[in-house]
Design a protein around this motif. Structure first.
Motif, PDB file in Angstrom:
ATOM      1  N   ARG A 165      44.853  51.779  52.479  1.00  0.00           N
ATOM      2  CA  ARG A 165      45.987  51.210  53.198  1.00  0.00           C
ATOM      3  C   ARG A 165      47.031  52.297  53.430  1.00  0.00           C
ATOM      4  O   ARG A 165      47.131  53.247  52.646  1.00  0.00           O
ATOM      5  CB  ARG A 165      46.598  50.037  52.434  1.00  0.00           C
TER       6      ARG A 165
ATOM      7  N   ALA B 104      44.003  52.003  63.777  1.00  0.00           N
ATOM      8  CA  ALA B 104      45.263  51.396  63.341  1.00  0.00           C
ATOM      9  C   ALA B 104      46.296  52.445  62.950  1.00  0.00           C
ATOM     10  O   ALA B 104      47.485  52.297  63.241  1.00  0.00           O
ATOM     11  CB  ALA B 104      45.009  50.455  62.166  1.00  0.00           C
TER      12      ALA B 104
ATOM     13  N   TYR C 141      42.242  49.171  55.430  1.00  0.00           N
ATOM     14  CA  TYR C 141      41.487  49.568  56.615  1.00  0.00           C
ATOM     15  C   TYR C 141      40.321  50.466  56.207  1.00  0.00           C
ATOM     16  O   TYR C 141      40.329  51.085  55.143  1.00  0.00           O
ATOM     17  CB  TYR C 141      42.384  50.336  57.591  1.00  0.00           C
TER      18      TYR C 141
ATOM     19  N   THR D 102      37.758  52.240  51.934  1.00  0.00           N
ATOM     20  CA  THR D 102      38.925  51.591  52.524  1.00  0.00           C
ATOM     21  C   THR D 102      40.208  52.187  51.954  1.00  0.00           C
ATOM     22  O   THR D 102      40.213  52.776  50.869  1.00  0.00           O
ATOM     23  CB  THR D 102      38.909  50.077  52.266  1.00  0.00           C
TER      24      THR D 102
ATOM     25  N   ARG E 235      40.401  49.427  62.107  1.00  0.00           N
ATOM     26  CA  ARG E 235      40.265  47.978  61.933  1.00  0.00           C
ATOM     27  C   ARG E 235      38.791  47.585  61.985  1.00  0.00           C
ATOM     28  O   ARG E 235      37.932  48.365  62.414  1.00  0.00           O
ATOM     29  CB  ARG E 235      41.046  47.236  63.020  1.00  0.00           C
TER      30      ARG E 235
END
Length: 567
Positions: free
Chosen positions: A340, A379, A352, A338, A373
């Protein structure tokens, strides 16, 4: 003394110049002319003191060969693609483009990015392999000598007689190697597996031996680092393909193997140069080796942090023109990493999933890194700092990108073997161009580098080489004297000053609003900013100063200036 003064003068001038041009944006950095009568052709030059310095150091012959490659790419291949592609009503190699477009709608930069770079990468890979093949007799001789030294216990260890033959104990070197291999295998960012670790040891031993011997006995100019790196990457990818290891993690592992071997070979050659210089000065190898070790570790820590910051400065997270697709749930669930989005004025703090879209992916999405997402929709798109395409953030701030010649080449090799999806026609065109040049008696590698790099870069390097040739001829210098001339020292200052200023400017750009505050060029008349004259005059100034310094009296070689201390 005088030598240091020459270097620091070049450093200061280049630093000030780079700051005024790139930091304050007082004039264009790449003046150029579009040839309206020759569609697709542009002639330009980069106003860079660092590139002028590089050209002066490598000399006229190599810089001329590089320029020849640049002319072929910019004034032959690009117009040819434009001419023959204008009638096409479908994008050519659309799967390789971030945003597919017709050739008739492309400018020279688009053609270079979508087609010429692949041709250049094929040429560079072939040139590197040719240089490696040419060095095979020396390579085998170096390996035999290295194995002989190892078997005979050369180096003396702790009980060496003469001080100038005292090296680090071989047991300490062995323990260090084992420790490094363990650290490399366990480092999560390298994605290393046991096969990769074995390849690091085997290729690292042989190519470090080759690099050290070639540099020590002949010189760094005969050291085929590029060829050895390409050979390591090819071997690693072929082994991984045979084992069925073709995942993104395996691609990172293959790249890590090649990078580590490249660094090992480069450091081995540098160490030989240091030991040769130390021998002339009467230094003790053992203490030199400790110093080199400390310097290497310190540099790795500092450079690693610096590169991360440089990458952050040029990385763009954007939501513009995102593909409207939704990934399958099994694909989304398989994305464990993940991240950001980061950047000035980005307020989105959500984490994300990270999805790397490979060339020819089933979703039909342009290759690249996306933040996804949980429902599978896209995104953000992450455009990298190196060889990235987006030069403006969503808030309108301009972004400085970095063109790295070898990164796309490495990606081509990895994707071509493991992913088996490449524009092989373009790559093979480049490969045969390099082969033709080698058969014609022209060194293929510098020519291939010229094909790959923008013409503006090759022109700047050529100007530096031309100044070197003129200065050496007017002063009747030999090649050896030219290598120790004030012009070379001044060029070293040019390279260091321009590079340090460029890095500092990038760090300043990380401060919100700093770039806009420093941009004095935006307050100047439009006619000034669009004119080539200021940049052209600045290049003339840099060339004139370099030429004046190059005409100064040549210093004697180091070996003649220093008497070796007693042993």
């Amino acid at each position: 003394g005088t030598n240091a003064k020459t270097v620091f003068t070049g450093f200061g001038l280049a630093f000030l110049y780079q700051w005024l041009m790139q930091g304050l944006k007082l004039w264009r950095d790449i003046p150029g002319v579009t040839l309206g009568f020759f569609k697709g052709a542009v002639i330009d030059a980069e106003a860079s003191p660092a590139l002028l310095g590089v050209g002066y150091i490598i000399g006229a012959k190599t810089s001329c060969i590089m320029l020849s490659g640049g002319i072929l790419a910019a004034l032959v291949l690009t117009p040819a693609i434009k001419l023959f592609g204008e009638a096409l009503d479908q994008p050519l190699f659309a799967e390789l483009m971030v945003k597919p477009q017709l050739i008739r709608d492309m400018g020279p930069d688009d053609i270079r990015r979508n087609y010429i770079l692949y041709i250049g990468a094929g040429a560079v890979a072939t040139g590197g392999l040719i240089s490696l093949i040419q060095a095979l007799p020396l390579i085998f001789g170096s390996i035999r000598s290295g194995l002989g030294d190892l078997a005979g216990g050369a180096g003396g260890g702790e009980h060496a007689g003469r001080r100038t033959e005292r090296d680090l104990p071989i047991w300490l070197v062995a323990v260090g190697c084992v420790g490094l291999v363990i650290a490399i295998t366990l480092a999560p960012s390298l994605r290393m597996n046991w096969v990769g670790s074995v390849l690091v040891v085997v290729c690292g031993f042989f190519f470090a031996t080759v690099s050290s011997r070639l540099t020590g006995e002949i010189g760094s100019s005969s050291n085929p680092i590029s060829g050895m790196t390409v050979a390591t990457l090819l071997l690693t990818c072929l082994v991984f393909l045979l084992l069925g290891w073709t995942t993104p993690t395996d691609r990172v592992a293959a790249l890590s193997v090649a990078a580590i071997v490249c660094i090992a070979a480069s450091n081995a050659g540098t160490t030989s140069q240091d030991l040769k210089t130390g021998y002339l000065l009467g230094a003790t190898p053992q203490w030199q080796q400790w110093s080199i070790l400390v310097g290497a570790v310190t540099s790795a820590l500092v450079i690693g942090w610096t590169l991360v910051k440089l990458n952050d400065a040029g990385t763009v997270y954007t939501q513009r023109d995102l593909p409207q697709i939704r990934l399958a749930s099994d694909v989304v669930n398989g994305l464990s990493r993940t991240e950001r989005p980061r950047g000035p004025e980005i307020t989105d703090t959500q984490e994300y999933r990270v999805w790397h879209a490979m060339t020819g992916n089933a979703e039909g999405v342009p290759q690249g890194k996306y933040l996804v997402r949980d429902d599978g929709s896209l995104a953000w798109f992450c455009d990298p700092s190196i060889n990235g395409l987006i030069r403006q953030r969503d808030n309108g701030d301009p972004v400085e990108k970095f063109d790295a010649p070898k990164t796309r080449l490495m990606a081509l090799i990895i994707d071509g073997i493991l992913n088996q999806k490449l524009p092989w026609t373009l790559v093979l065109i480049g490969a045969f161009i390099a082969l033709v040049m080698q058969l014609a008696g022209v060194s293929a590698l510098p020519f291939a580098v010229g094909v790959y790099l923008p013409l503006s870069t090759s022109v700047a390097v050529f100007l530096g080489g031309a100044v070197r040739a003129l200065a050496d001829r007017l002063t009747n210098r030999t090649a050896e004297e030219g290598d120790t001339s004030p012009g070379v020292l001044f060029s070293s200052g040019y390279i260091a000053g321009g590079s340090v200023a460029a890095i500092l400017i990038i760090f300043v750009s990380l401060i919100p609003g700093a770039s806009a505050a420093l941009d004095l060029g935006s307050r100047l008349p439009t006619a000034w900013n669009s004119s080539n004259l200021p940049a052209a005059l600045s290049i003339v100034f840099l060339v004139a100063v370099l030429g004046y310094t190059g005409l100064a009296k040549t210093n004697r070689p180091l070996a003649q200036q220093n008497e070796r201390r007693p042993e």
